[in-house]
Design a protein around this motif. Structure first.
Motif, PDB file in Angstrom:
ATOM      1  N   ASN A 130     -10.202  79.881-117.918  1.00  0.00           N
ATOM      2  CA  ASN A 130     -11.264  80.816-117.531  1.00  0.00           C
ATOM      3  C   ASN A 130     -10.700  81.951-116.681  1.00  0.00           C
ATOM      4  OD1 ASN A 130     -13.211  79.282-118.821  1.00  0.00           O
ATOM      5  ND2 ASN A 130     -13.699  78.115-116.994  1.00  0.00           N
ATOM      6  N   VAL A 131      -9.776  81.607-115.799  1.00  0.00           N
ATOM      7  CA  VAL A 131      -9.156  82.627-114.948  1.00  0.00           C
ATOM      8  C   VAL A 131      -8.362  83.608-115.806  1.00  0.00           C
ATOM      9  CG1 VAL A 131      -7.436  83.010-113.124  1.00  0.00           C
ATOM     10  CG2 VAL A 131      -9.106  81.165-112.895  1.00  0.00           C
ATOM     11  N   LEU A 132      -7.633  83.098-116.797  1.00  0.00           N
ATOM     12  CA  LEU A 132      -6.872  83.985-117.675  1.00  0.00           C
ATOM     13  C   LEU A 132      -7.789  84.903-118.476  1.00  0.00           C
ATOM     14  CD1 LEU A 132      -3.944  81.801-118.984  1.00  0.00           C
ATOM     15  CD2 LEU A 132      -3.815  83.828-117.577  1.00  0.00           C
ATOM     16  N   GLU A 133      -8.895  84.373-118.967  1.00  0.00           N
ATOM     17  CA  GLU A 133      -9.864  85.219-119.670  1.00  0.00           C
ATOM     18  C   GLU A 133     -10.317  86.365-118.762  1.00  0.00           C
ATOM     19  OE1 GLU A 133     -13.101  83.546-122.144  1.00  0.00           O
ATOM     20  OE2 GLU A 133     -12.235  81.612-121.555  1.00  0.00           O
TER      21      GLU A 133
ATOM     22  N   PHE B 167       1.700  80.750-116.144  1.00  0.00           N
ATOM     23  CA  PHE B 167       0.892  81.807-116.755  1.00  0.00           C
ATOM     24  C   PHE B 167       1.203  81.894-118.251  1.00  0.00           C
ATOM     25  CE2 PHE B 167      -0.537  85.971-117.896  1.00  0.00           C
ATOM     26  CZ  PHE B 167      -1.569  86.270-117.031  1.00  0.00           C
ATOM     27  N   GLU B 168       2.487  81.926-118.587  1.00  0.00           N
ATOM     28  CA  GLU B 168       2.884  82.035-119.993  1.00  0.00           C
ATOM     29  C   GLU B 168       2.438  80.811-120.797  1.00  0.00           C
ATOM     30  OE1 GLU B 168       7.083  82.729-119.662  1.00  0.00           O
ATOM     31  OE2 GLU B 168       6.802  84.876-119.296  1.00  0.00           O
ATOM     32  N   PHE B 169       2.532  79.633-120.199  1.00  0.00           N
ATOM     33  CA  PHE B 169       2.088  78.430-120.895  1.00  0.00           C
ATOM     34  C   PHE B 169       0.587  78.495-121.165  1.00  0.00           C
ATOM     35  CE2 PHE B 169       0.239  74.177-120.795  1.00  0.00           C
ATOM     36  CZ  PHE B 169       0.894  73.595-121.867  1.00  0.00           C
TER      37      PHE B 169
ATOM     38  N   VAL C 250      -5.237  81.329-124.688  1.00  0.00           N
ATOM     39  CA  VAL C 250      -6.259  82.374-124.585  1.00  0.00           C
ATOM     40  C   VAL C 250      -5.933  83.424-125.639  1.00  0.00           C
ATOM     41  CG1 VAL C 250      -7.322  84.134-123.122  1.00  0.00           C
ATOM     42  CG2 VAL C 250      -6.645  81.939-122.143  1.00  0.00           C
ATOM     43  N   LYS C 251      -6.837  83.618-126.555  1.00  0.00           N
ATOM     44  CA  LYS C 251      -6.642  84.536-127.670  1.00  0.00           C
ATOM     45  C   LYS C 251      -7.552  85.743-127.501  1.00  0.00           C
ATOM     46  CE  LYS C 251      -3.827  81.692-129.559  1.00  0.00           C
ATOM     47  NZ  LYS C 251      -2.411  81.909-129.440  1.00  0.00           N
ATOM     48  N   THR C 252      -7.239  86.804-128.228  1.00  0.00           N
ATOM     49  CA  THR C 252      -8.010  88.035-128.156  1.00  0.00           C
ATOM     50  C   THR C 252      -8.321  88.500-129.572  1.00  0.00           C
ATOM     51  OG1 THR C 252      -6.855  88.657-126.134  1.00  0.00           O
ATOM     52  CG2 THR C 252      -8.021  90.412-127.280  1.00  0.00           C
ATOM     53  N   ILE C 253      -9.536  88.961-129.748  1.00  0.00           N
ATOM     54  CA  ILE C 253      -9.938  89.569-131.011  1.00  0.00           C
ATOM     55  C   ILE C 253     -10.666  90.861-130.660  1.00  0.00           C
ATOM     56  CG2 ILE C 253     -12.116  88.297-131.128  1.00  0.00           C
ATOM     57  CD1 ILE C 253     -11.709  88.253-134.212  1.00  0.00           C
TER      58      ILE C 253
ATOM     59  N   LEU D  54     -12.366  90.986-127.075  1.00  0.00           N
ATOM     60  CA  LEU D  54     -13.057  89.751-126.694  1.00  0.00           C
ATOM     61  C   LEU D  54     -12.010  88.662-126.515  1.00  0.00           C
ATOM     62  CD1 LEU D  54     -15.692  88.119-126.353  1.00  0.00           C
ATOM     63  CD2 LEU D  54     -15.623  87.728-128.816  1.00  0.00           C
ATOM     64  N   HIS D  55     -11.945  88.108-125.322  1.00  0.00           N
ATOM     65  CA  HIS D  55     -10.975  87.057-125.004  1.00  0.00           C
ATOM     66  C   HIS D  55     -11.691  85.705-125.061  1.00  0.00           C
ATOM     67  CE1 HIS D  55      -8.422  90.328-123.700  1.00  0.00           C
ATOM     68  NE2 HIS D  55      -9.433  90.765-122.992  1.00  0.00           N
ATOM     69  N   PHE D  56     -11.034  84.725-125.640  1.00  0.00           N
ATOM     70  CA  PHE D  56     -11.651  83.409-125.766  1.00  0.00           C
ATOM     71  C   PHE D  56     -10.583  82.334-125.683  1.00  0.00           C
ATOM     72  CE2 PHE D  56     -10.429  84.794-129.933  1.00  0.00           C
ATOM     73  CZ  PHE D  56      -9.942  83.670-130.560  1.00  0.00           C
ATOM     74  N   GLN D  57     -11.033  81.131-125.375  1.00  0.00           N
ATOM     75  CA  GLN D  57     -10.119  79.998-125.273  1.00  0.00           C
ATOM     76  C   GLN D  57      -9.956  79.338-126.629  1.00  0.00           C
ATOM     77  OE1 GLN D  57     -11.291  77.239-122.225  1.00  0.00           O
ATOM     78  NE2 GLN D  57     -12.006  78.887-120.897  1.00  0.00           N
TER      79      GLN D  57
END
Length: 121
Positions: A4-7, A62-64, A69-72, A83-86
């Motif tokens: 969630n923090v990365l998003e 962070f890299e792991f 976390v993916k982005t579309i 849009l960022h999602f797990q």
């Protein structure tokens, strides 16, 4: 929680370079690990060494976590939005080969918009 923090980081970073510089791991670390080449006291060297290892641990973590976390990019009200999602954690390891092959065989990867429409259908 980390995902969630990365998003949040990915969502806010484009809006503030200062924020991005503070939270994104540094690409390079200028720590000099050779004590003889380090200018300063032993205490300064130890403080710098500990800070270096903290930065290294943060970058590796962070890299792991960023792998999940993916982005579309989507069009919302005529504007291109990221849009960022797990990604489900199990998706990386437990996608059956037949399901993977079905996706590769049926989804056209020629253009991002065609690919996105195919996934939605």
């Amino acid at each position: 929680e980390a995902l969630n923090v990365l998003e949040l980081i990915y969502s806010l970073s484009p809006h503030s370079k200062e924020f991005e510089q503070r939270v994104m791991p540094a690409e390079e670390d200028d720590f000099i690990s050779d004590r003889a080449a380090f200018s300063g006291t032993d205490r300064d060297f130890e403080v710098a060494r500990v800070a270096h290892y903290k930065r290294t641990n943060y970058k590796l973590a962070f890299e792991f976590m960023a792998r999940f976390v993916k982005t579309i990019e989507v069009m919302l009200d005529g504007h291109l939005q990221a849009l960022h999602f797990q990604q489900p954690l199990t998706a990386m390891w437990y996608v059956q080969e037949t399901a993977k092959q079905h996706i590769l065989d049926t989804i056209p990867f020629s253009a991002p918009d065609i690919k996105a429409k195919a996934f939605i259908q």
